[in-house]
Enzyme design. Structure first.
Site, PDB file in Angstrom:
ATOM      1  N   PRO A 199       0.743  -0.984   0.137  1.00 52.57           N
ATOM      2  CA  PRO A 199      -0.324  -0.077   0.078  1.00 52.57           C
ATOM      3  C   PRO A 199       0.498   1.203  -0.311  1.00 52.57           C
ATOM      4  O   PRO A 199       1.696   1.200   1.058  1.00 52.57           O
ATOM      5  CB  PRO A 199      -0.655   0.014   1.114  1.00 52.57           C
ATOM      6  CG  PRO A 199      -0.773  -1.754   1.949  1.00 52.57           C
ATOM      7  CD  PRO A 199       0.396  -1.666   1.286  1.00 52.57           C
ATOM      8  N   GLU A 200       0.079   2.529  -0.980  1.00 50.27           N
ATOM      9  CA  GLU A 200       1.195   3.478  -0.837  1.00 50.27           C
ATOM     10  C   GLU A 200       0.367   4.602  -0.583  1.00 50.27           C
ATOM     11  O   GLU A 200      -0.731   4.437   0.042  1.00 50.27           O
ATOM     12  CB  GLU A 200       2.197   3.365  -2.225  1.00 50.27           C
ATOM     13  CG  GLU A 200       2.921   2.488  -2.511  1.00 50.27           C
ATOM     14  CD  GLU A 200       3.256   3.095  -4.530  1.00 50.27           C
ATOM     15  OE1 GLU A 200       3.377   4.165  -4.682  1.00 50.27           O
ATOM     16  OE2 GLU A 200       3.641   2.032  -4.753  1.00 50.27           O
TER      17      GLU A 200
ATOM     18  N   HIS B  50      -3.827 -14.492   8.846  1.00 50.04           N
ATOM     19  CA  HIS B  50      -3.283 -13.638   9.122  1.00 50.04           C
ATOM     20  C   HIS B  50      -4.357 -12.605   9.625  1.00 50.04           C
ATOM     21  O   HIS B  50      -4.177 -11.563   9.391  1.00 50.04           O
ATOM     22  CB  HIS B  50      -2.460 -13.557   7.983  1.00 50.04           C
ATOM     23  CG  HIS B  50      -2.348 -14.602   7.269  1.00 50.04           C
ATOM     24  ND1 HIS B  50      -1.099 -14.938   7.765  1.00 50.04           N
ATOM     25  CD2 HIS B  50      -2.754 -15.887   6.206  1.00 50.04           C
ATOM     26  CE1 HIS B  50      -0.478 -16.167   7.049  1.00 50.04           C
ATOM     27  NE2 HIS B  50      -1.390 -16.332   6.192  1.00 50.04           N
TER      28      HIS B  50
ATOM     29  N   ARG C 188       2.064 -11.301   5.167  1.00 49.77           N
ATOM     30  CA  ARG C 188       3.865 -11.136   5.730  1.00 49.77           C
ATOM     31  C   ARG C 188       4.336 -10.249   6.851  1.00 49.77           C
ATOM     32  O   ARG C 188       5.452 -10.428   6.456  1.00 49.77           O
ATOM     33  CB  ARG C 188       4.662  -9.971   3.920  1.00 49.77           C
ATOM     34  CG  ARG C 188       3.833 -11.222   2.914  1.00 49.77           C
ATOM     35  CD  ARG C 188       4.188 -10.324   1.444  1.00 49.77           C
ATOM     36  NE  ARG C 188       5.607 -10.483   1.255  1.00 49.77           N
ATOM     37  CZ  ARG C 188       6.087  -9.996   0.642  1.00 49.77           C
ATOM     38  NH1 ARG C 188       5.281  -9.588  -0.205  1.00 49.77           N
ATOM     39  NH2 ARG C 188       7.904 -10.505   0.258  1.00 49.77           N
TER      40      ARG C 188
END
Ligand SMILES: [Zn+2]
Length: 273
Positions: free
Chosen positions: A2-3, A92, A111
């Site tokens: 995500p930016e 997760h 991750r």
């Protein structure tokens, strides 16, 4: 990853759902994120009211009553979604937050490069993660003059300079490539070789591209979803990123993909000189 546009999209969604709500219970299932989640996270958050949801670069700042801020960074693959607690938990899902609205906020991160920490308001800007950040691209002080102060002596490639969070905060590889495509500059160009007028164009294009991406609710390649767990759509409007070998949208040339460092750069060899 995500930016800025993805984080901004998430923040706007969370503002609608969270502001004014009280946190009832917090359950941490997995503490091992980039930094270990504080054992006292539940103790810090439970009973507090969410006053405001904001953003600093790619950090989500959830301001709570009693002058504390819950800082969340999504890392490479994090999601912060506001959902019905009846929806079964997924693998997760690391942090679950029950709200007085009957809904649940879930931090999900396959991750585990994300971050979750709680600080007092007056310590926020001293956080090691935040204190060296460059200007936000939507800050009025972010101008061609400002960008030029970094580019004029830099031997670095312009793509890499735009990725430097101390130069401008929040841009990653997707948007760095898209910004340069729209001003006709190759990502491989050395920063100091660019004319001052080109630097002005790049500085003006940065918020324009980011704003367009926010209007499409961000770019979803793999993990990114908004606060309602929905896909963004800007991936359908990308000019160069991840389009290696495909035809340019403005000329017959195929988009070229080159490796710079460990991240690919993309450009049209005809439109970007
Ligand atoms: Zn072209």
């Amino acid at each position: 990853m995500p930016e800025l546009p993805e984080v901004e999209t998430i923040c706007r969604g969370l503002q609608l759902h969270l502001e004014g709500r009280r946190i009832l219970r917090v359950k941490v299932i997995e503490r091992r994120l980039r930094c270990l989640v504080d054992r006292k996270l539940a103790q810090y958050l439970e009973g507090k009211t969410i006053v405001r949801v904001g953003r600093m670069a790619k950090y989500i700042l959830i301001s709570l009553s009693d002058d504390v801020v819950w800082v969340v960074h999504l890392g490479m693959s994090g999601k912060l979604v506001h959902i019905d607690p009846e929806i079964p938990r997924q693998k997760h899902d690391h942090i679950l937050v029950s709200l007085d609205s009957g809904r649940e906020l879930r931090y999900h991160d396959p991750r585990r490069f994300g971050l979750s920490l709680v600080v007092a308001v007056n310590e926020l800007h001293g956080l090691p993660q935040l204190k060296h950040l460059g200007l936000d691209p939507f800050d009025n002080r972010f101008t061609g003059f400002h960008l030029h102060s970094f580019t004029k002596r830099s031997e670095r490639r312009i793509r890499d300079l735009l990725l430097d969070q101390q130069v401008v905060a929040g841009i990653g590889n997707i948007y760095a490539n898209e910004i340069l495509a729209r001003v006709g500059v190759r990502p491989t160009t050395r920063a100091r070789r660019l004319k001052r007028s080109k630097i002005d164009e790049i500085a003006a294009m940065i918020p324009e591209v980011l704003d367009e991406a926010i209007r499409w609710c961000g770019t979803s390649f793999s993990d990114y979803r908004d606060a309602d767990d929905k896909f963004g759509e800007f991936q359908n409007h990308l000019r160069v990123y991840d389009r290696g070998g495909e035809q340019c949208r403005h000329c017959p040339s195929p988009i070229k993909r080159v490796a710079i460092g460990n991240r690919s750069a993309f450009y049209c060899p005809s439109c970007q000189k």
